[in-house]
Design a protein around this motif. Structure first.
Motif, short mmCIF file in Angstrom:
data_model
loop_
_atom_site.label_atom_id
_atom_site.label_comp_id
_atom_site.label_asym_id
_atom_site.label_seq_id
_atom_site.Cartn_x
_atom_site.Cartn_y
_atom_site.Cartn_z
N GLY A 90 0.81 -1.21 0.00
CA GLY A 90 0.00 0.00 0.00
C GLY A 90 0.85 1.26 0.00
N LEU A 91 1.92 1.25 0.79
CA LEU A 91 2.83 2.40 0.81
C LEU A 91 3.52 2.59 -0.54
N LEU A 92 3.86 1.47 -1.19
CA LEU A 92 4.49 1.57 -2.50
C LEU A 92 3.53 2.19 -3.51
N MET A 93 2.26 1.79 -3.46
CA MET A 93 1.28 2.36 -4.38
C MET A 93 1.05 3.85 -4.08
N ALA A 94 1.06 4.21 -2.80
CA ALA A 94 0.95 5.62 -2.44
C ALA A 94 2.16 6.40 -2.94
N PHE A 95 3.34 5.79 -2.79
CA PHE A 95 4.58 6.39 -3.31
C PHE A 95 4.47 6.62 -4.82
N ALA A 96 3.95 5.62 -5.54
CA ALA A 96 3.81 5.73 -6.99
C ALA A 96 2.81 6.82 -7.37
N ALA A 97 1.69 6.90 -6.62
CA ALA A 97 0.67 7.91 -6.91
C ALA A 97 1.23 9.31 -6.70
N PHE A 98 1.94 9.52 -5.59
CA PHE A 98 2.52 10.84 -5.32
C PHE A 98 3.61 11.17 -6.33
N GLN A 99 4.37 10.16 -6.76
CA GLN A 99 5.40 10.39 -7.78
C GLN A 99 4.76 10.79 -9.10
N GLY A 100 3.67 10.10 -9.46
CA GLY A 100 2.96 10.46 -10.68
C GLY A 100 2.41 11.87 -10.63
N ALA A 101 1.88 12.26 -9.46
CA ALA A 101 1.38 13.64 -9.32
C ALA A 101 2.51 14.66 -9.38
N SER A 102 3.69 14.28 -8.86
CA SER A 102 4.83 15.20 -8.85
C SER A 102 5.33 15.52 -10.25
N ILE A 103 5.26 14.53 -11.15
CA ILE A 103 5.68 14.79 -12.53
C ILE A 103 4.49 15.19 -13.39
N GLY A 104 3.33 15.35 -12.75
CA GLY A 104 2.12 15.76 -13.47
C GLY A 104 2.28 17.07 -14.24
N PRO A 105 2.91 18.11 -13.65
CA PRO A 105 3.10 19.36 -14.40
C PRO A 105 3.87 19.17 -15.70
N LYS A 210 10.63 -3.49 -2.03
CA LYS A 210 11.76 -2.56 -2.12
C LYS A 210 12.44 -2.66 -3.48
N HIS A 211 12.54 -3.86 -4.01
CA HIS A 211 13.17 -4.03 -5.32
C HIS A 211 12.32 -3.41 -6.43
N ALA A 212 11.00 -3.56 -6.34
CA ALA A 212 10.12 -2.94 -7.33
C ALA A 212 10.20 -1.42 -7.24
N MET A 213 10.33 -0.88 -6.02
CA MET A 213 10.45 0.56 -5.85
C MET A 213 11.74 1.08 -6.50
N THR A 214 12.82 0.32 -6.36
CA THR A 214 14.09 0.70 -6.97
C THR A 214 13.96 0.81 -8.48
N LEU A 215 13.37 -0.21 -9.10
CA LEU A 215 13.19 -0.19 -10.56
C LEU A 215 12.18 0.86 -10.98
N PHE A 216 11.19 1.13 -10.15
CA PHE A 216 10.21 2.17 -10.45
C PHE A 216 10.89 3.54 -10.53
N VAL A 217 11.76 3.81 -9.58
CA VAL A 217 12.50 5.08 -9.58
C VAL A 217 13.35 5.19 -10.85
N ASP A 218 13.99 4.09 -11.26
CA ASP A 218 14.78 4.09 -12.49
C ASP A 218 13.89 4.37 -13.71
N PHE A 219 12.74 3.72 -13.75
CA PHE A 219 11.83 3.87 -14.89
C PHE A 219 11.35 5.32 -15.00
N VAL A 220 10.93 5.89 -13.87
CA VAL A 220 10.44 7.27 -13.89
C VAL A 220 11.55 8.24 -14.28
N GLY A 221 12.76 8.00 -13.75
CA GLY A 221 13.89 8.85 -14.11
C GLY A 221 14.18 8.82 -15.59
#
Length: 247
Positions: A90-105, A210-221
């Protein structure tokens, strides 16, 4: 870095054939199962991030607060015990949602300029991410772990250059360098982190969140940098057309 691309070319070049897929047999079934779980979780995180960006476009709430919330979720995940699986997902999905909103602009800007840029950036990012992840999986174990020190040095160079530009100016030229050099670093991190996840799985670390979060950060970057490059090139072309019309 140069040795990595030379190795990749020799691996996927003229000698490439279906037998290359047999390299995956070197990965144990337990690690293969872990990787499937990691990439499935990554896909869900990307879907949630897209939803977060869409919500920003509707309500315009992405910015500093969502970035801080994103960092808060990341820290929370690290301090949450692995056995609390549902909470960590759940925290990972919240992290992803906030990350998506952060790059929303940035996504909103791309849509205003040309909505096709968004599709091109995502497709290009997905292809690049898939190819370099596959390169790490098909490679010999620990072959690219040496990249860790090089990538850390590269990040240090970017930080010092950014600090120098804030003091002495030259931000325009530095922005272009940071954009493309940062893109190269992100690609390197995709390869390095993929092999690191495999090695951690062999060592008994099966923390797929944690591993999915690491790759998620790479993908978004990777996605953000590709999108900025496409926006930058499109705007430059439009400016050139306007100058020709005015002349």
């Amino acid at each position: 870095m140069e040795s990595f691309f030379q190795s990749s070319q020799s691996r996927f070049g003229s000698s490439w054939n279906f037998n290359a897929f047999k390299n995956l047999s070197e990965i144990s079934p337990a690690v293969q199962s872990h990787l499937k779980q990691v990439y499935l979780t990554l896909c869900w995180a990307l879907v949630v991030a897209a939803l977060g960006s869409y919500l920003h476009i509707l309500w315009n709430f992405g910015g500093l607060l969502t970035t801080l919330a994103c960092l808060g979720c990341m820290v929370w995940i690290h301090f949450t015990p692995p056995h609390e699986e549902k909470k960590r997902v759940g925290l990972l999905m919240a992290f992803a949602a906030f990350q998506g909103a952060s790059i929303g602009p940035l996504i909103d800007l791309a849509i205003q300029i040309d909505s096709s840029l968004l599709v091109s950036a995502f497709v290009g990012c997905a292809i690049a991410f898939g190819c370099f992840s596959a390169a790490a999986m098909f490679a010999r174990r620990r072959e690219y772990l040496y990249l860790g020190s090089l990538l850390s040095s590269g990040m240090s160079i970017l930080l010092w250059l950014h600090f120098a530009s804030s003091l002495f100016g030259g931000k325009t030229a530095l922005f272009t360098f940071e954009l493309y050099f940062g893109l190269l670093l992100v690609v390197g991190y995709i390869v390095f982190n993929t092999q690191m996840i495999i090695e951690k799985a062999y060592s008994g670390d099966l923390d797929y969140v944690k591993h999915a979060m690491t790759l998620f950060v790479d993908f978004v970057g990777l996605f953000v940098r590709i999108l900025i490059i496409l926006i930058k090139n499109t705007m430059e072309k439009e400016n050139k057309k306007k100058k020709k019309r005015s002349d």
